[in-house]
Scaffold this motif. Structure first.
Motif, short mmCIF file in Angstrom:
data_model
loop_
_atom_site.label_atom_id
_atom_site.label_comp_id
_atom_site.label_asym_id
_atom_site.label_seq_id
_atom_site.Cartn_x
_atom_site.Cartn_y
_atom_site.Cartn_z
N GLY A 178 4.18 2.65 8.18
CA GLY A 178 4.02 4.33 7.74
C GLY A 178 4.45 4.24 6.39
N PHE A 179 5.83 3.78 5.94
CA PHE A 179 6.56 3.98 4.85
C PHE A 179 5.99 2.88 3.83
CE2 PHE A 179 11.00 4.31 6.89
CZ PHE A 179 10.63 5.79 6.98
N ILE A 180 5.46 1.51 4.18
CA ILE A 180 4.17 1.42 3.33
C ILE A 180 2.69 1.54 2.84
CG2 ILE A 180 3.73 -1.66 3.22
CD1 ILE A 180 5.91 -1.82 5.25
N LEU A 181 2.40 1.37 3.35
CA LEU A 181 0.63 2.20 3.60
C LEU A 181 0.25 2.66 2.80
CD1 LEU A 181 -0.50 0.83 6.68
CD2 LEU A 181 -0.13 -0.67 5.38
N MET A 182 0.40 3.86 2.74
CA MET A 182 0.16 4.51 1.62
C MET A 182 0.37 4.74 0.13
SD MET A 182 -0.13 8.82 2.01
CE MET A 182 1.62 9.01 1.38
N ASN A 183 1.96 4.05 -0.27
CA ASN A 183 2.35 4.07 -0.97
C ASN A 183 1.66 2.75 -1.97
OD1 ASN A 183 4.58 6.00 -0.48
ND2 ASN A 183 6.01 4.46 0.08
N LEU A 184 1.56 2.22 -1.63
CA LEU A 184 1.13 1.05 -1.63
C LEU A 184 -0.51 1.15 -2.41
CD1 LEU A 184 0.98 -1.91 0.21
CD2 LEU A 184 2.44 -1.72 -1.10
N THR A 185 -1.61 1.70 -1.30
CA THR A 185 -2.09 2.88 -2.14
C THR A 185 -2.18 4.12 -3.56
OG1 THR A 185 -3.35 2.27 -0.54
CG2 THR A 185 -4.51 3.65 -1.50
N VAL A 186 -1.26 4.77 -3.72
CA VAL A 186 -0.75 5.42 -4.28
C VAL A 186 -0.39 4.96 -5.70
CG1 VAL A 186 0.87 7.61 -5.06
CG2 VAL A 186 -1.10 7.55 -2.22
N PHE A 187 -0.02 4.31 -6.15
CA PHE A 187 1.35 3.09 -6.99
C PHE A 187 0.20 2.37 -7.40
CE2 PHE A 187 5.31 3.13 -4.80
CZ PHE A 187 6.20 3.37 -4.25
N THR A 188 -1.41 2.22 -6.94
CA THR A 188 -2.03 0.76 -7.71
C THR A 188 -2.88 2.27 -8.32
OG1 THR A 188 -2.06 -0.94 -6.07
CG2 THR A 188 -4.24 -0.19 -7.52
N GLN A 189 -2.80 3.14 -7.40
CA GLN A 189 -4.43 4.17 -7.90
C GLN A 189 -3.23 5.16 -8.97
OE1 GLN A 189 -4.15 6.75 -4.98
NE2 GLN A 189 -6.54 6.38 -4.78
N THR A 190 -1.91 4.99 -9.21
CA THR A 190 -0.66 5.43 -9.92
C THR A 190 -1.05 4.44 -11.68
OG1 THR A 190 -0.11 6.78 -8.69
CG2 THR A 190 0.96 6.39 -11.36
N LEU A 191 -0.93 3.08 -11.25
CA LEU A 191 -0.77 2.11 -12.47
C LEU A 191 -2.42 1.57 -13.49
CD1 LEU A 191 2.03 -0.05 -11.03
CD2 LEU A 191 2.33 1.54 -12.80
N ALA A 192 -3.11 1.67 -12.14
CA ALA A 192 -4.59 0.72 -12.78
C ALA A 192 -5.10 1.95 -13.44
CB ALA A 192 -5.52 0.51 -11.61
N ALA A 193 -6.35 1.83 -14.33
CA ALA A 193 -6.22 2.26 -15.89
C ALA A 193 -7.76 2.76 -15.60
CB ALA A 193 -6.83 0.83 -17.45
N ARG A 194 -7.76 4.08 -15.80
CA ARG A 194 -8.73 4.95 -15.15
C ARG A 194 -10.33 4.29 -15.07
NH1 ARG A 194 -11.62 6.71 -12.74
NH2 ARG A 194 -11.97 8.95 -12.00
N GLU A 195 -11.15 3.54 -15.90
CA GLU A 195 -12.24 2.63 -14.84
C GLU A 195 -12.33 1.88 -13.95
OE1 GLU A 195 -10.38 0.45 -19.20
OE2 GLU A 195 -10.14 2.24 -18.13
N PHE A 196 -11.18 1.48 -13.58
CA PHE A 196 -11.25 0.67 -12.46
C PHE A 196 -10.36 1.26 -11.29
CE2 PHE A 196 -9.77 -2.93 -16.89
CZ PHE A 196 -11.03 -3.26 -16.53
N LEU A 197 -10.72 2.38 -11.53
CA LEU A 197 -9.97 3.39 -10.01
C LEU A 197 -10.93 3.14 -9.24
CD1 LEU A 197 -8.11 5.60 -8.99
CD2 LEU A 197 -9.47 6.91 -10.14
#
Length: 513
Positions: free
Chosen positions: A376-395
């Motif tokens: 529970g401390f891992i899964l959502m964070n990996l998704t949110v971190f990726t959405q934060t760092l990825a360029a908008r066109e690759f969201l």
């Protein structure tokens, strides 16, 4: 020219939209937690222990291929049509599984479910950052989504055990039919349709998708058949996997509409998050599908009692996600939360290995609860971190790839665990029977299915206890491997720069229809 962004959703609109999303995603979530606990009973009735892993990996392989395809299609057309289509496919595939007369037909039905599940994951998760562009607001709604998930995840394993004992394992698939109809209504009625502005012809990387399927399919077969097939067959599968992998890398670099765009992998932090998703998925799916076998085959628990033990895994994943969402935006370094998650997960896997067959019900309950809390401390964070760092066109493709790599990890993890169990069970069993000079009585126990059919003609108490111990030793090696993967994830995560969650992504340029 960019179309104006749609007005912000009111609280009621946002609540109903998230309800529609949560219902369709819970179809997949419920199926994962219910099927794992029913799986030992399924293979016992349909006589197909050799395909135990395929009931899980058939779903995962189909999902892996379809997730990036529909993640990309969602970027082009908007996501709502695919959410609706996925719900229909998943519901109909559940009917195929419920009516399956044999394990191969069930594996086929699970593959069709995987197509629907892949469409859901590839599109539904990417709806959330479109509905809530601000990261902090998105986290608040994801907490609500996690709270809704907690009900289903908590009910899943126990419900699977109860349904299996009371009505047979087919009922765990029949339950998806009314839920699918309900999810379809809410998604159709309340989920907004944001259609991105498109220019030119839409081209999809079908060759890339085919190569991904060949790479993963041949790799899975190679792992499962290792040591059980001829050297020539193993070498052929390994060679096919390597050639397909090289072809995939070369093609994706040249393809102008690549399924896996090279620009997405240029940021080192995004690559690290993808690796972490792979490792987390390997551990999570191995626990989901093989803990029921450990509890029923080695400990001798009934499906209903095993369901009571597996329930905390699903429930505490959600509980951890809720606690995570409350604290992570207040930390200067949000990376500390998934760091703690992988550390806890490693300790839980080590504890399950160390406990042995003498472990009490409550000790097992605590260790499984700890494993779920770590996830529970891992899964959502990996998704949110990726959405934060990825360029908008690759969201869309970045979100889909995060989920897809989690499934890749699950496919490889369950395939390796299946190979280990089949190999080490026989090795430990022979050693144990030879030690008490019972080699002549070995044959009926070579198939672990005998452990899932109490009361059979071969139900000799002393010999059955040796077989249970042999199965526990094979599964214990897999748990040690899970702990090692968590340690590798800790090392990767410590090298990841702190992720700043305060940035709000640029607004989507859609039209709402």
């Amino acid at each position: 020219m960019t179309l104006p962004s749609p007005p912000a959703l009111s609280f009621k609109q946002a609540l109903l939209a998230m309800l529609g999303l949560s219902l369709v995603l819970m179809l997949s979530a419920l199926d994962q937690t219910v099927i794992g606990n029913a799986l030992p009973s399924i293979v016992a009735q349909l006589q197909g222990f050799e395909l135990y892993a395929w009931v899980a990996t058939g779903y995962l392989l189909a999902s892996i291929v379809t997730i990036p395809i529909f993640g990309r299609l969602g970027d082009y057309f908007g996501r709502k049509p695919f959410v609706l289509a996925a719900t229909v496919v998943f519901t109909l595939a559940s009917l195929v599984c419920a009516l399956a007369p044999s394990i191969p037909v069930l594996v086929l039905g699970r593959g069709l479910q995987g197509v629907g599940g892949g469409m859901l994951i590839g599109t539904a998760f990417a709806c959330i950052p479109e509905l809530f562009p601000d990261t902090r607001q998105r986290l608040r709604w994801q907490i609500l989504l996690s709270a809704l998930f907690s009900v289903v995840n908590a009910l899943g394993p126990g419900l699977g055990g109860y349904l299996t004992e009371a009505f047979g394992w087919r009922s765990v698939f029949y339950i998806n039919l009314p839920l699918g109809v309900l999810a379809l209504f809410f998604a159709w009625r309340y989920l907004p349709w944001y259609r991105p502005l498109r220019r030119g012809a839409i081209r999809l990387d079908w060759l890339g998708a085919l190569l991904i399927a060949v790479v993963l399919g041949s790799l899975q077969l190679w792992v499962e058949w290792l040591g059980q097939s001829s050297t020539t067959a193993s070498a052929a599968l390994g060679g096919l996997c390597l050639v397909a992998l090289l072809a995939l890398v070369g093609w994706e670099r040249r393809c102008p509409h690549a399924l896996l765009p090279a620009a997405l992998f240029k940021a080192g932090s995004v690559r690290q998050l993808f690796v972490l998703s792979l490792l987390a998925g390997a551990i999570m799916f191995t626990l989901l599908f093989y803990l029921p076998l450990l509890l029923q085959g080695s400990y001798g628990y009934s499906p209903q009692d095993a369901g009571l033990l597996i329930t905390p895994l699903a429930l505490s994943i959600t509980l951890g996600a809720i606690v995570n969402g409350r604290v992570i935006t207040h930390l200067r370094n949000p990376n500390r939360v998934p760091l703690a998650g992988f550390a806890v997960l490693a300790l839980a896997c080590l504890g399950l290995w160390w406990a042995g067959l003498g472990a009490s019900f409550h000790r097992l309950l605590g260790l499984i609860l700890l494993a779920g809390l770590g996830l529970g401390f891992i899964l959502m964070n990996l998704t949110v971190f990726t959405q934060t760092l990825a360029a908008r066109e690759f969201l869309g493709i970045a979100t889909a790839l995060t989920q897809s790599l989690r499934l890749v990890g699950g496919l490889l993890g369950t395939a390796v665990m299946g190979a280990l169990v089949k190999l080490l069970y026989v090795v430990h069993l022979r050693h144990a029977f030879d030690a008490i000079d019972q080699g002549a009585a070995l044959a009926p126990y070579l198939d672990p299915q005998v452990l899932l059919q109490p009361g059979s003609a071969h139900d000799n108490g002393a010999l059955l206890a040796l077989a249970r111990q042999a199965l526990a030793q094979g599964l214990g090696t897999g748990l040690l491997l899970c702990a090692a993967l968590a340690a590798v994830a800790l090392w990767v995560l410590m090298r990841l720069p702190p992720v700043a969650l305060s940035r709000a992504p640029a607004p989507v340029a859609p039209e709402e229809q």
